[in-house]
Each structure stands twice: as structure tokens, then as C-alpha cells.
Enzyme design. Structure first.
Site, PDB file in Angstrom:
ATOM      1  N   HIS A  19      -1.552  -4.474   8.630  1.00 42.38           N
ATOM      2  CA  HIS A  19      -1.623  -3.603   8.103  1.00 42.38           C
ATOM      3  C   HIS A  19      -3.295  -3.206   7.667  1.00 42.38           C
ATOM      4  O   HIS A  19      -3.223  -2.194   6.524  1.00 42.38           O
ATOM      5  CB  HIS A  19      -1.029  -3.999   6.364  1.00 42.38           C
ATOM      6  CG  HIS A  19       0.204  -3.215   5.645  1.00 42.38           C
ATOM      7  ND1 HIS A  19       0.698  -2.630   6.547  1.00 42.38           N
ATOM      8  CD2 HIS A  19       0.813  -3.157   4.531  1.00 42.38           C
ATOM      9  CE1 HIS A  19       1.649  -2.615   5.097  1.00 42.38           C
ATOM     10  NE2 HIS A  19       1.683  -2.865   4.450  1.00 42.38           N
ATOM     11  N   ASN A 112       4.366   2.617   2.055  1.00 40.21           N
ATOM     12  CA  ASN A 112       4.355   1.955   1.184  1.00 40.21           C
ATOM     13  C   ASN A 112       2.750   2.888   0.558  1.00 40.21           C
ATOM     14  O   ASN A 112       2.762   3.292  -0.608  1.00 40.21           O
ATOM     15  CB  ASN A 112       4.505   0.749  -0.060  1.00 40.21           C
ATOM     16  CG  ASN A 112       6.220   0.888   0.019  1.00 40.21           C
ATOM     17  OD1 ASN A 112       6.960   1.618  -0.043  1.00 40.21           O
ATOM     18  ND2 ASN A 112       5.992  -0.595   0.239  1.00 40.21           N
TER      19      ASN A 112
END
Length: 186
Positions: A19, A112
Site C-alpha cells: 500500500h 479507497n
């Protein structure tokens, strides 16, 4: 002036995770162009410098991934930047590790951090450098996968991909997104 934002999560426990691919590219750009990303401002860490003769603001949001848009909006507002001057670098599970894909605009695709940026800016019309981190194995939780670290045998691949991502950002700035897509999406 360009705003170049790499997405990730703050904290040492997230360093080297899938991430945080966007943070890694910002670090590589900072090293290559001698830009210190050391000013805490606008809910992020920022650094000012020059890339290919253009003023840039390098940004690492410190809001955690799901709220990245809060930082990006504050930076864009403060510098009165146009959305055409925003480049966002982030991890993409639909690409093999180290593969890049550049886009001129588009949906969040389930990411997101991108969802947050689109919501905060009210537009999906910003340039993106997607950094492949590989799809999660069957039976894995997505959060566990993206918050996991890359295996050591991929370090050379990732180092090379970071360098290509830096070249892609510079190419977007000098040749435009279409020219850069032609060069790096092949």
C-alpha cells in the site's frame, strides 16, 4: 507547478508494504532530484523543488490511505493548483508487481485513497501512475495483502520499477500524459 502525490500510510510499521508504493516513488523522486520532503503541512509531508525545470510540490499524505483526499485538497487549495497539474502515484493490485500503468483520469477502481481524492476534489480528471503490487492470493483478505510487505526476491524488480515511475512522472511533465502513456503503458 505540479503537485505530485504518492499515496501510503504513515508510520514505520507500514514502510515497505504494498500500500505504500506511492510513498516509495515519492522517496525515489526526492532522492533523484535532491528534494527534502520534510515539512509537515496540510495533513501531509511536503517538499518543494524542481523536476525537469518545473516547480514541484512532492506530497505524502499523513492522513492514512482512506483519507488521502483531505491532504490533497488542502495542498491544491493552498497552492491554487489546477487539477491538470496533479499527478497521483498509488498501488494497484490488478497489475503484476513492478508494472506501471499511466492514466489521464478514471474511476477509483475500488482504491479507497483514490476514492477519497475524487470525493474531495469533486473530479476524477487527474493524472495517475499506477504501481503494480500483484493480486491477492485466493483466500487472503485484501487489507492483509496490501498491508503486507513485498518478498525479498522482488526488491530488484521494485527498485527498477521505482526508477521507471520517476521517469514516467518526468515524462508526464515534459511530454504530457498522452506521450507518457504511449511510452510507459506498452
Amino acid at each position: 507547478m505540479y503537485i505530485i502525490a504518492g499515496l501510503g500510510n504513515p508510520g514505520t510499521q507500514y514502510m515497505g508494504t504494498r500500500h505504500n508504493a506511492g510513498f516509495s516513488v515519492i522517496d525515489a523522486l526526492a532522492d533523484q532530484y535532491n528534494i527534502s520532503v520534510d515539512t509537515q503541512k496540510h495533513k501531509g509531508m511536503i517538499g518543494k523543488g524542481m523536476i525537469e525545470g518545473e516547480k514541484v510540490i512532492l506530497v505524502k499524505p499523513m492522513t492514512y490511505m482512506n483519507l488521502s483526499g483531505e491532504c490533497i485538497r488542502e495542498v491544491m487549495d493552498y497552492y491554487k493548483a489546477d487539477i491538470d497539474d496533479l499527478i497521483v502515484i498509488f498501488d494497484d493490485i490488478s497489475l503484476e508487481p513492478g508494472k506501471l500503468r499511466l492514466r489521464a483520469k478514471g474511476s477509483a477502481g475500488g482504491h479507497n485513497g483514490i476514492k477519497s481524492i475524487i470525493a474531495q476534489l469533486g473530479s476524477d480528471r487527474f493524472k495517475r501512475v499506477k504501481f503494480g503490487v500483484g493480486d491477492k492470493p485466493k483466500g487472503w483478505d485484501l487489507a492483509d495483502w496490501v498491508l503486507g510487505k513485498f518478498p525479498a526476491d522482488l526488491y530488484d524488480t521494485l527498485r527498477d520499477a521505482n526508477q521507471r515511475a520517476c521517469e514516467a512522472v518526468a515524462c508526464i511533465m515534459t511530454e504530457g500524459i498522452t506521450g507518457a502513456m504511449n511510452k510507459f503503458n506498452g
